[in-house]
Design an enzyme around this catalytic site. Sequence first.
Site, PDB file in Angstrom:
ATOM      1  N   LEU A 144     -38.620 -11.029 -24.574  1.00 17.02           N
ATOM      2  CA  LEU A 144     -37.197 -10.725 -24.391  1.00 17.02           C
ATOM      3  C   LEU A 144     -37.038  -9.338 -23.776  1.00 17.02           C
ATOM      4  O   LEU A 144     -37.730  -8.390 -24.162  1.00 17.02           O
ATOM      5  CB  LEU A 144     -36.479 -10.791 -25.734  1.00 17.02           C
ATOM      6  CG  LEU A 144     -36.470 -12.196 -26.346  1.00 17.02           C
ATOM      7  CD1 LEU A 144     -36.023 -12.150 -27.802  1.00 17.02           C
ATOM      8  CD2 LEU A 144     -35.580 -13.132 -25.539  1.00 17.02           C
ATOM      9  N   HIS A 192     -45.197 -14.476 -36.520  1.00 23.28           N
ATOM     10  CA  HIS A 192     -46.438 -14.545 -35.742  1.00 23.28           C
ATOM     11  C   HIS A 192     -47.567 -15.024 -36.659  1.00 23.28           C
ATOM     12  O   HIS A 192     -47.691 -14.545 -37.796  1.00 23.28           O
ATOM     13  CB  HIS A 192     -46.775 -13.159 -35.172  1.00 23.28           C
ATOM     14  CG  HIS A 192     -48.039 -13.177 -34.374  1.00 23.28           C
ATOM     15  ND1 HIS A 192     -48.099 -13.712 -33.100  1.00 23.28           N
ATOM     16  CD2 HIS A 192     -49.312 -12.781 -34.681  1.00 23.28           C
ATOM     17  CE1 HIS A 192     -49.349 -13.633 -32.666  1.00 23.28           C
ATOM     18  NE2 HIS A 192     -50.095 -13.072 -33.601  1.00 23.28           N
ATOM     19  N   GLU A 196     -46.201 -19.624 -43.432  1.00 22.16           N
ATOM     20  CA  GLU A 196     -45.038 -19.223 -42.620  1.00 22.16           C
ATOM     21  C   GLU A 196     -43.755 -19.841 -43.168  1.00 22.16           C
ATOM     22  O   GLU A 196     -42.709 -19.197 -43.207  1.00 22.16           O
ATOM     23  CB  GLU A 196     -45.219 -19.686 -41.168  1.00 22.16           C
ATOM     24  CG  GLU A 196     -46.253 -18.912 -40.396  1.00 22.16           C
ATOM     25  CD  GLU A 196     -46.329 -19.332 -38.937  1.00 22.16           C
ATOM     26  OE1 GLU A 196     -46.790 -18.523 -38.142  1.00 22.16           O
ATOM     27  OE2 GLU A 196     -45.933 -20.466 -38.588  1.00 22.16           O
TER      28      GLU A 196
HETATM   29  C1  GRF Z   1     -45.709 -20.581 -35.353  1.00 22.10           C
HETATM   30  O1  GRF Z   1     -47.068 -20.568 -35.682  1.00 22.10           O
HETATM   31  C2  GRF Z   1     -45.226 -19.183 -35.168  1.00 22.10           C
HETATM   32  O2  GRF Z   1     -45.922 -18.252 -35.927  1.00 22.10           O
HETATM   33  C3  GRF Z   1     -45.499 -18.933 -33.698  1.00 22.10           C
HETATM   34  O3  GRF Z   1     -45.224 -20.144 -33.084  1.00 22.10           O
HETATM   35  C4  GRF Z   1     -45.467 -21.205 -33.995  1.00 22.10           C
HETATM   36  C5  GRF Z   1     -44.245 -22.093 -33.996  1.00 22.10           C
HETATM   37  O4  GRF Z   1     -44.462 -23.272 -34.693  1.00 22.10           O
HETATM   38  N1  GRF Z   1     -44.695 -17.840 -33.210  1.00 22.10           N
HETATM   39  P1  GRF Z   1     -43.238 -24.255 -35.014  1.00 22.10           P
HETATM   40  O5  GRF Z   1     -42.614 -24.641 -33.690  1.00 22.10           O
HETATM   41  O6  GRF Z   1     -42.285 -23.490 -35.880  1.00 22.10           O
HETATM   42  O7  GRF Z   1     -43.839 -25.413 -35.715  1.00 22.10           O
END
Ligand code: GRF
Length: 215
Positions: free
Chosen positions: A95, A111, A176
């Site tokens: 961005l 990330h 995540e």
């Molecule tokens: C995730 O691993 C995130 O950390 C990275 O991109 C991936 C996205 O996965 N930035 P999703 O589309 O949310 O399944």
Amino acid sequence: MSGRVRIGVLASGAGSNLQALIDASNSPDYPAQIAAVISNRRDAGALERARAAGIPAVWISHRDKERAAVDRALVGALQEHGCAWVALAGFMRILSPVFLDAFPHRVLNIHPALLPAFPGMHAAKQALDAGVCITGATVHLVDAGMDTGPIVAQGGVPVRAGDTADTLQQRIRSIEHRLYPRVLQWAAEGRIHVQAGQLTVDVPDGQRWIWNDDG
Ligand code: GRF
């Protein structure tokens, strides 16, 4: 719950993190709502997930356009939907200041590594290749660099014997999905501040990291 903080999510891919945010926001106590999902890819799974959840899904192509023009279009769409914060969830574009200046210190990214280790693409493979024993995921504020902004929270996972980039990535993905809703909640509660270039996260000690040793 009325008066929830409106969040725009930018995603280019499958949208599993978006889904985790949608699921969290379905709880009546959750202080944020996903007001719009925007993708640079028309066929992104994330747009499908948004439609399935009744959330406005917007496709903004980046093809044959200058970065600033694309970023202006993104900002316009987010403003149109009244977004106060932006969460990047697998958005595969850097961005520009045009975008970041419109949402100062209010853009989050997730990330799949413990930054500052392994920025950029293929973070799980980078971790395996480096031979680390622990990796994970990081939620950070976005600045003009690639995966360089101040770190808000991290989740750790073990690297197991026999892991492939895929199995490791799955383990990271599952942490995540726990980490991002927690940070978005803090954003909506006004707990994330930057003053004089210094990040403050106003949460009790010990809440800024999580660990997953199952799976
Ligand atoms: C995730 O691993 C995130 O950390 C990275 O991109 C991936 C996205 O996965 N930035 P999703 O589309 O949310 O399944």
